[in-house]
Design an enzyme around this catalytic site. Structure first.
Site, mmCIF file in Angstrom:
data_model
loop_
_atom_site.group_PDB
_atom_site.id
_atom_site.type_symbol
_atom_site.label_atom_id
_atom_site.label_comp_id
_atom_site.label_asym_id
_atom_site.label_seq_id
_atom_site.Cartn_x
_atom_site.Cartn_y
_atom_site.Cartn_z
ATOM 1 N N PRO A 89 1.112 -1.011 0.081
ATOM 2 C CA PRO A 89 -0.670 0.143 -0.384
ATOM 3 C C PRO A 89 1.105 1.420 0.032
ATOM 4 O O PRO A 89 0.955 2.546 -0.380
ATOM 5 C CB PRO A 89 -0.760 0.083 1.008
ATOM 6 N N GLU A 116 1.721 -7.883 8.999
ATOM 7 C CA GLU A 116 1.960 -6.239 8.986
ATOM 8 C C GLU A 116 3.079 -5.547 8.220
ATOM 9 O O GLU A 116 2.765 -4.264 7.939
ATOM 10 C CB GLU A 116 2.838 -5.962 10.546
HETATM 11 C C1 LIG Z 1 -1.696 -6.320 6.188
HETATM 12 S S1 LIG Z 1 -0.391 -5.733 4.659
HETATM 13 C C2 LIG Z 1 0.220 -5.241 5.605
HETATM 14 C C3 LIG Z 1 0.054 -3.311 5.904
HETATM 15 C C4 LIG Z 1 1.075 -2.174 6.323
HETATM 16 N N1 LIG Z 1 1.210 -2.693 7.231
HETATM 17 C C5 LIG Z 1 0.888 -0.986 5.385
HETATM 18 O O1 LIG Z 1 -0.031 -0.641 6.213
HETATM 19 O O2 LIG Z 1 1.697 -0.601 5.131
HETATM 20 C C6 LIG Z 1 -0.079 -6.923 4.755
HETATM 21 C C7 LIG Z 1 0.409 -6.843 2.619
HETATM 22 O O3 LIG Z 1 -0.454 -6.782 1.853
HETATM 23 C C8 LIG Z 1 -0.312 -5.711 0.991
HETATM 24 N N2 LIG Z 1 -1.172 -5.125 0.142
HETATM 25 C C9 LIG Z 1 -2.145 -4.119 1.113
HETATM 26 N N3 LIG Z 1 -2.529 -3.480 0.570
HETATM 27 C C10 LIG Z 1 -2.152 -2.934 -1.001
HETATM 28 C C11 LIG Z 1 -2.004 -1.930 -1.810
HETATM 29 N N4 LIG Z 1 -3.185 -1.456 -1.713
HETATM 30 N N5 LIG Z 1 -1.189 -2.736 -3.305
HETATM 31 C C12 LIG Z 1 -0.776 -3.795 -2.660
HETATM 32 N N6 LIG Z 1 -0.033 -4.835 -1.426
HETATM 33 C C13 LIG Z 1 -1.157 -4.344 -0.877
HETATM 34 C C14 LIG Z 1 0.986 -6.341 0.826
HETATM 35 O O4 LIG Z 1 2.094 -6.967 0.253
HETATM 36 C C15 LIG Z 1 0.818 -6.248 2.259
HETATM 37 O O5 LIG Z 1 2.633 -6.570 2.696
#
Ligand SMILES: C[S@@+](CC[C@H](N)C(=O)[O-])C[C@H]1O[C@@H](n2cnc3c(N)ncnc32)[C@H](O)[C@@H]1O
Length: 251
Positions: A89, A116
């Site tokens: 993200p 995370e």
């Molecule tokens: C729960 S998310 C982690 C978010 C992180 N703690 C942050 O807030 O930046 C878990 C994984 O989902 C993927 N992910 C989540 N949102 C995304 C997005 N908008 N675009 C691409 N990958 C995403 C990423 O690979 C990330 O490591």
């Protein structure tokens, strides 16, 4: 020569499902793409096959461990010279033109985080680019990787039934697509624009261009601001806006 995707994921069956139907499936059948999934769990060394750890500094959630991820990347790199893309993200917003640039290459390595996220040092050591599919947080990068695979598959030569289909899509020329209609001619009390039945291809092309310009102006003016419109386009757009404001007055 097919486009090779190597996807690093704890959920290979989820990513594999993208090539089980529709255009990506056709792309695999035509040898236009190849998909290989790599599970970091296969690169762990402890008996529990641990892929996550508690965050330094405390706090909620778990973090994907660096060692198994770096070993997975090393293994993938024995088969691919591609850039490593971390779906995150926090990455640059993914656009059609970014995927068009990816399509110029022959392969991509897509790294999917979970929990995370991944240990920051993996990004420092092994990641070339970070891309986001939007301003929201997924529970994992798999859906984002599947989006990249789907969008890119449409762009590879001969994958779509009609060669021009992708050229007319939204964003390809910086505009949203025009409206589309198919039979029957009437749906409830709605017909279709007369020009589409005229058989006059020049007029149809002009109408489609005008609709694309008008829709983009009304729905995504930010896209239009990036374009240099020709005098003809400016005239089409101003006629569209005049007629839609007349329609509003009549309503
Ligand atoms: C729960 S998310 C982690 C978010 C992180 N703690 C942050 O807030 O930046 C878990 C994984 O989902 C993927 N992910 C989540 N949102 C995304 C997005 N908008 N675009 C691409 N990958 C995403 C990423 O690979 C990330 O490591």
């Amino acid at each position: 020569m097919s486009f090779r995707f190597d996807v690093i994921t704890l959920f290979p069956e989820l990513v594999d499902s993208v090539v089980k139907s529709g255009i990506p499936r056709r792309a695999v059948e035509q040898n236009a793409i190849e998909l290989h999934c790599w599970n970091p769990r296969d690169y762990t060394t402890d008996k529990h096959r641990t892929v996550d750890g508690r965050p330094y500094g405390g706090g909620p959630g778990m973090v994907m461990k660096a060692d198994c991820l770096l070993d997975t990347v090393k293994a993938v790199k024995q088969h691919s010279t591609a850039k490593v893309i971390y779906l995150s993200p926090q990455g640059k917003p993914l656009t059609q033109s970014a995927v068009q640039r990816f399509a110029q290459q022959e392969n991509l390595i897509l790294l999917c985080g979970r929990y995370e996220g991944i240990d920051e040092r993996v990004i420092d050591i092994a990641v070339d680019e970070e891309w986001s599919i939007g301003d929201y947080v997924l529970s994992g990068g798999e859906l984002a990787a599947m989006i990249v695979i789907d969008v890119l598959s449409r762009l590879l030569p001969n994958v779509l039934g009609h060669e021009d289909s992708a050229e007319q899509d939204s964003f390809t020329d910086g505009l949203l697509d025009c409206p589309h209609y198919t039979r029957p001619e009437r749906v409830e009390n709605l017909g279709i624009p007369d020009v589409l039945k005229s058989g006059n291809h020049a007029e149809i092309a002009k109408w489609r261009r005008q609709q694309a310009l008008g829709r983009t102006k009304q729905r995504r003016p930010d896209l239009l601001q990036k374009l240099e419109l020709s005098e003809e386009d400016k005239k089409l757009l101003s006629d569209y806006l005049k007629s839609s404001s007349n329609e509003e007055r009549e309503d």
